[in-house]
Motif scaffolding. Sequence first.
Motif, PDB file in Angstrom:
ATOM      1  N   ARG A  55       0.848  -1.185   0.000  1.00 30.88           N
ATOM      2  CA  ARG A  55       0.000   0.000   0.000  1.00 30.88           C
ATOM      3  C   ARG A  55       0.886   1.237   0.000  1.00 30.88           C
ATOM      4  N   LEU A  56       0.737   2.027  -1.037  1.00 32.07           N
ATOM      5  CA  LEU A  56       1.469   3.278  -1.145  1.00 32.07           C
ATOM      6  C   LEU A  56       0.616   4.409  -0.586  1.00 32.07           C
ATOM      7  N   SER A  57       1.287   5.325   0.084  1.00 28.72           N
ATOM      8  CA  SER A  57       0.617   6.480   0.653  1.00 28.72           C
ATOM      9  C   SER A  57       1.278   7.749   0.126  1.00 28.72           C
ATOM     10  N   CYS A  58       0.474   8.778  -0.072  1.00 27.16           N
ATOM     11  CA  CYS A  58       0.991  10.062  -0.551  1.00 27.16           C
ATOM     12  C   CYS A  58       0.371  11.162   0.300  1.00 27.16           C
ATOM     13  N   SER A  59       1.202  11.840   1.062  1.00 26.06           N
ATOM     14  CA  SER A  59       0.735  12.922   1.915  1.00 26.06           C
ATOM     15  C   SER A  59       0.882  14.251   1.191  1.00 26.06           C
ATOM     16  N   ALA A  60      -0.173  15.047   1.223  1.00 23.74           N
ATOM     17  CA  ALA A  60      -0.193  16.315   0.501  1.00 23.74           C
ATOM     18  C   ALA A  60      -0.197  17.483   1.474  1.00 23.74           C
ATOM     19  N   SER A  61       0.483  18.550   1.104  1.00 31.43           N
ATOM     20  CA  SER A  61       0.473  19.770   1.906  1.00 31.43           C
ATOM     21  C   SER A  61       0.653  20.968   0.992  1.00 31.43           C
ATOM     22  N   GLY A  62       0.142  22.109   1.448  1.00 27.45           N
ATOM     23  CA  GLY A  62       0.348  23.353   0.715  1.00 27.45           C
ATOM     24  C   GLY A  62      -0.700  23.677  -0.327  1.00 27.45           C
ATOM     25  N   PHE A  63      -1.720  22.826  -0.474  1.00 28.28           N
ATOM     26  CA  PHE A  63      -2.799  23.102  -1.423  1.00 28.28           C
ATOM     27  C   PHE A  63      -4.033  22.314  -0.968  1.00 28.28           C
ATOM     28  N   PRO A  64      -5.222  22.727  -1.420  1.00 27.89           N
ATOM     29  CA  PRO A  64      -6.462  22.059  -0.974  1.00 27.89           C
ATOM     30  C   PRO A  64      -6.722  20.769  -1.738  1.00 27.89           C
ATOM     31  N   LEU A  65      -6.235  19.666  -1.224  1.00 24.02           N
ATOM     32  CA  LEU A  65      -6.304  18.393  -1.921  1.00 24.02           C
ATOM     33  C   LEU A  65      -7.724  18.021  -2.340  1.00 24.02           C
ATOM     34  N   ARG A  66      -8.721  18.386  -1.517  1.00 17.36           N
ATOM     35  CA  ARG A  66     -10.098  17.957  -1.794  1.00 17.36           C
ATOM     36  C   ARG A  66     -10.606  18.481  -3.132  1.00 17.36           C
ATOM     37  N   TYR A  67     -10.027  19.558  -3.653  1.00 11.82           N
ATOM     38  CA  TYR A  67     -10.504  20.134  -4.907  1.00 11.82           C
ATOM     39  C   TYR A  67      -9.652  19.718  -6.104  1.00 11.82           C
ATOM     40  N   ARG A 107      -8.795   8.218  -1.405  1.00 12.10           N
ATOM     41  CA  ARG A 107      -8.305   9.473  -0.859  1.00 12.10           C
ATOM     42  C   ARG A 107      -8.999   9.756   0.460  1.00 12.10           C
ATOM     43  N   ASP A 108      -8.293  10.418   1.332  1.00 12.51           N
ATOM     44  CA  ASP A 108      -8.859  10.901   2.591  1.00 12.51           C
ATOM     45  C   ASP A 108      -8.567  12.396   2.631  1.00 12.51           C
ATOM     46  N   ASN A 109      -9.574  13.193   2.273  1.00 13.49           N
ATOM     47  CA  ASN A 109      -9.352  14.635   2.171  1.00 13.49           C
ATOM     48  C   ASN A 109      -9.093  15.268   3.532  1.00 13.49           C
ATOM     49  N   GLU A 110      -9.674  14.699   4.571  1.00 12.93           N
ATOM     50  CA  GLU A 110      -9.457  15.263   5.908  1.00 12.93           C
ATOM     51  C   GLU A 110      -8.011  15.066   6.344  1.00 12.93           C
ATOM     52  N   LYS A 111      -7.472  13.897   6.056  1.00 11.46           N
ATOM     53  CA  LYS A 111      -6.083  13.604   6.411  1.00 11.46           C
ATOM     54  C   LYS A 111      -5.106  14.049   5.334  1.00 11.46           C
ATOM     55  N   ARG A 112      -5.647  14.526   4.190  1.00 12.03           N
ATOM     56  CA  ARG A 112      -4.815  15.005   3.096  1.00 12.03           C
ATOM     57  C   ARG A 112      -3.882  13.906   2.588  1.00 12.03           C
ATOM     58  N   VAL A 113      -4.466  12.742   2.380  1.00 14.73           N
ATOM     59  CA  VAL A 113      -3.695  11.583   1.960  1.00 14.73           C
ATOM     60  C   VAL A 113      -4.374  10.898   0.775  1.00 14.73           C
ATOM     61  N   MET A 114      -3.600  10.422  -0.159  1.00 12.39           N
ATOM     62  CA  MET A 114      -4.121   9.546  -1.213  1.00 12.39           C
ATOM     63  C   MET A 114      -3.398   8.213  -1.098  1.00 12.39           C
ATOM     64  N   LEU A 115      -4.116   7.142  -1.376  1.00 11.11           N
ATOM     65  CA  LEU A 115      -3.587   5.794  -1.181  1.00 11.11           C
ATOM     66  C   LEU A 115      -3.687   4.989  -2.469  1.00 11.11           C
ATOM     67  N   LEU A 116      -2.755   4.063  -2.612  1.00  8.27           N
ATOM     68  CA  LEU A 116      -2.795   3.107  -3.708  1.00  8.27           C
ATOM     69  C   LEU A 116      -2.593   1.727  -3.112  1.00  8.27           C
ATOM     70  N   GLN A 117      -3.642   0.941  -3.077  1.00 12.01           N
ATOM     71  CA  GLN A 117      -3.573  -0.437  -2.599  1.00 12.01           C
ATOM     72  C   GLN A 117      -3.287  -1.340  -3.782  1.00 12.01           C
ATOM     73  N   MET A 118      -2.214  -2.088  -3.698  1.00 15.57           N
ATOM     74  CA  MET A 118      -1.800  -2.958  -4.795  1.00 15.57           C
ATOM     75  C   MET A 118      -1.804  -4.399  -4.320  1.00 15.57           C
ATOM     76  N   ASN A 119      -2.651  -5.216  -4.918  1.00 14.55           N
ATOM     77  CA  ASN A 119      -2.763  -6.627  -4.568  1.00 14.55           C
ATOM     78  C   ASN A 119      -2.344  -7.501  -5.742  1.00 14.55           C
ATOM     79  N   ASN A 120      -2.001  -8.741  -5.435  1.00 10.97           N
ATOM     80  CA  ASN A 120      -1.608  -9.699  -6.467  1.00 10.97           C
ATOM     81  C   ASN A 120      -0.560  -9.091  -7.403  1.00 10.97           C
ATOM     82  N   LEU A 121       0.467  -8.567  -6.806  1.00 14.49           N
ATOM     83  CA  LEU A 121       1.499  -7.887  -7.585  1.00 14.49           C
ATOM     84  C   LEU A 121       2.249  -8.854  -8.485  1.00 14.49           C
ATOM     85  N   LYS A 122       2.668  -8.349  -9.624  1.00 14.75           N
ATOM     86  CA  LYS A 122       3.393  -9.129 -10.617  1.00 14.75           C
ATOM     87  C   LYS A 122       4.745  -8.477 -10.872  1.00 14.75           C
ATOM     88  N   PRO A 123       5.722  -9.232 -11.337  1.00 15.19           N
ATOM     89  CA  PRO A 123       7.035  -8.636 -11.621  1.00 15.19           C
ATOM     90  C   PRO A 123       6.941  -7.440 -12.576  1.00 15.19           C
TER      91      PRO A 123
END
Length: 125
Positions: free
Chosen positions: A19-31, A69-85
């Motif tokens: 699971r990749l996480s991306c934390s955002a700051s300095g701009f209104p992620l929700r928009y 995405r979680d706009n309150e926490k200003r985070v976007m997530l990427l859940q990756m399952n069954n990964l391949k080479p």
Amino acid sequence: QVQLVESGGGLVHSGGSLRLSCSASGFPLRYYAIGWFRQAPGKEREGVLCINTNTYYKNSVDGRFTISRDNEKRVMLLQMNNLKPEDSAFYYCAAAPLSDEAECFTGLRTPSTFWGQGTQVTVTS
């Protein structure tokens, strides 16, 4: 100061999950439209998943990956399952102010897009 910071990359065996996480700051992620891109050595950067307000685009990962995405926490997530080479690449998060009608992946390739520094994902067979 605008900033996107990815985390969660690493080494995993084929069939595993990350699971990749991306934390955002300095701009209104929700928009902003958000997305994840990846780039493998010798290849062009490609779009993985993208959300533009209520629009959801999926490309090249066939239901194995989920974007959220979680706009309150200003985070976007990427859940990756069954990964391949072939999923091995440097993964980047991106955000841009797009209209509802804009094509998500195209819109995230403009000069107004914010990019993270990337995180490496390596999948072994």
